[in-house]
Design an enzyme around this catalytic site. Structure first.
Site, PDB file in Angstrom:
ATOM      1  N   ILE A 229       0.840  -1.195   0.000  1.00  0.00           N
ATOM      2  CA  ILE A 229       0.000   0.000   0.000  1.00  0.00           C
ATOM      3  C   ILE A 229       0.874   1.244   0.000  1.00  0.00           C
ATOM      4  CG2 ILE A 229      -1.772   1.245   1.299  1.00  0.00           C
ATOM      5  CD1 ILE A 229      -2.424  -1.477   2.649  1.00  0.00           C
ATOM      6  N   HIS A 230       0.465   2.237  -0.789  1.00  0.00           N
ATOM      7  CA  HIS A 230       1.125   3.533  -0.712  1.00  0.00           C
ATOM      8  C   HIS A 230       0.880   4.103   0.683  1.00  0.00           C
ATOM      9  CE1 HIS A 230       2.093   7.748  -1.401  1.00  0.00           C
ATOM     10  NE2 HIS A 230       2.642   7.403  -2.555  1.00  0.00           N
ATOM     11  N   PRO A 231       1.895   4.720   1.318  1.00  0.00           N
ATOM     12  CA  PRO A 231       1.696   5.251   2.676  1.00  0.00           C
ATOM     13  C   PRO A 231       0.477   6.156   2.811  1.00  0.00           C
ATOM     14  CG  PRO A 231       4.020   5.338   2.089  1.00  0.00           C
ATOM     15  CD  PRO A 231       3.287   4.897   0.850  1.00  0.00           C
TER      16      PRO A 231
END
Length: 338
Positions: A229-231
């Site tokens: 997941i992108h932060p």
């Protein structure tokens, strides 16, 4: 006070500002005035139609700060993914091979282009202003869509999915895209995502490899991106996971981000929300914090409210709450604990 409501054409200038600020990978929120205008008009039509079964409808919501009439976020529901055009994703499963002579059986993870997730309701377009991340506003923006599904179940499918934006660097570099998609388009990741927002992800997906991609043959950096997941997408993921959504064998075909899935009837804000009657009053001895919706269609509204609510009893709402929800004495409202 914050209120979630259906988008209006007058929201276009502020919506374009949100689009410019949105995370790369949120392709359903393109930074293009004509495309956004079309999306708004399409949403308005969807709310106006008498729908008895889920179809191509797209319901677009905005989160408005009533104190200064500014938009701080937006989110969408596509009633049926893959209704008008193929909805592509990558299936991540083991490819098994065996040799009887050598008594060897071996499984290799492989990514295969598929349309398995067509025919499900899709949550998409989630974006909230950075100043409001990590607050109850994010819960309101995400979960209010689920209250809309609860109130208008006939408009949606029996399963709900969402794609969480996968990992890319601050400079817009995606190791997964560079190892897979870039070989077929010779486009940077950011440009590919931009084209998806302006045109259609289907035309790019159809140029992707039609045969399995064996994961061990990808660079390690790309392998590490599968399901990552992108932060900036972690909050959206966490909210829906608490609602009962789970990861599965499918990932986004551009950045490798995870897909979440849940049976509609098992989603917390749908299964556990309760309806009661609104009772306007001046005094509220608040005992809990709730998401409250009015169960309307075109005038759908959701707010966060501090309330004293007893199941089976009318709930007292003050004048500001009633005005934001557009409800009067005796009108039905829906509640779920925040």
């Amino acid at each position: 006070m914050l209120v979630l409501r259906p988008v209006q054409l007058t929201d276009l200038p502020q919506l374009q500002r949100l689009a410019r600020e949105s995370l790369v990978g949120v392709t359903s929120l393109p930074d293009d005035s004509e495309r956004l205008r079309d999306k708004i008009l399409d949403s308005c039509t969807s709310f106006e139609q008498n729908v008895q079964n889920p179809g191509p409808e797209n319901y677009f919501f905005v989160l408005e700060d009533l104190t200064n009439r500014s938009l701080i976020g937006c989110s969408e529901i596509l009633a049926t993914a893959g209704f008008d055009e193929p909805f592509y994703s990558l299936r991540n499963r083991h490819f098994n091979s065996a040799s009887r002579e050598l008594n060897i059986e071996h499984g290799v993870p492989a990514l295969s282009l598929c349309q398995d997730l067509s025919g499900h309701t899709l949550l998409r377009g989630f974006h909230i202003d950075g100043a409001w991340t990590g607050t109850a506003a994010s819960e309101l923006l995400s979960r209010a869509r689920l209250l809309f599904i609860a109130a208008h179940a006939q408009r949606f499918c029996g399963t709900v999915i969402t794609e969480i934006v996968g990992y890319s660097s601050d400079e817009g570099h995606s190791p997964f895209w560079d190892a897979v998609g870039k070989h077929f388009f010779d486009l940077p990741y950011v440009e590919a995502e931009r084209l998806c927002g302006l045109e259609s992800r289907a035309f790019l997906a159809e140029l992707m490899p039609q045969y399995p991609i064996y994961v061990p043959m990808l660079p390690q950096a790309a392998q590490d991106c599968i399901g990552r997941i992108h932060p900036d997408g972690q909050e959206a993921f966490d909210i829906l996971q608490r609602e009962g959504f789970e990861t599965n064998h499918y990932v986004d075909l551009f950045d490798g981000g995870p897909t979440l899935l849940a049976r509609t009837g098992n989603i917390r804000s749908i299964a556990q929300s309760q309806t009661t009657q609104a009772s306007p009053g001046a005094f509220i001895d608040a005992r809990g914090r709730y998401l409250v919706s009015n169960d309307s269609l075109e005038n759908f509204r959701v707010i966060i409210a501090e309330l004293d609510y007893l199941p089976g009893k009318p709930v007292t709402l003050d004048a500001a709450m009633c005005a934001a929800l557009k409800v009067t004495e005796g009108r039905q409202v829906r509640l779920i604990a925040l």
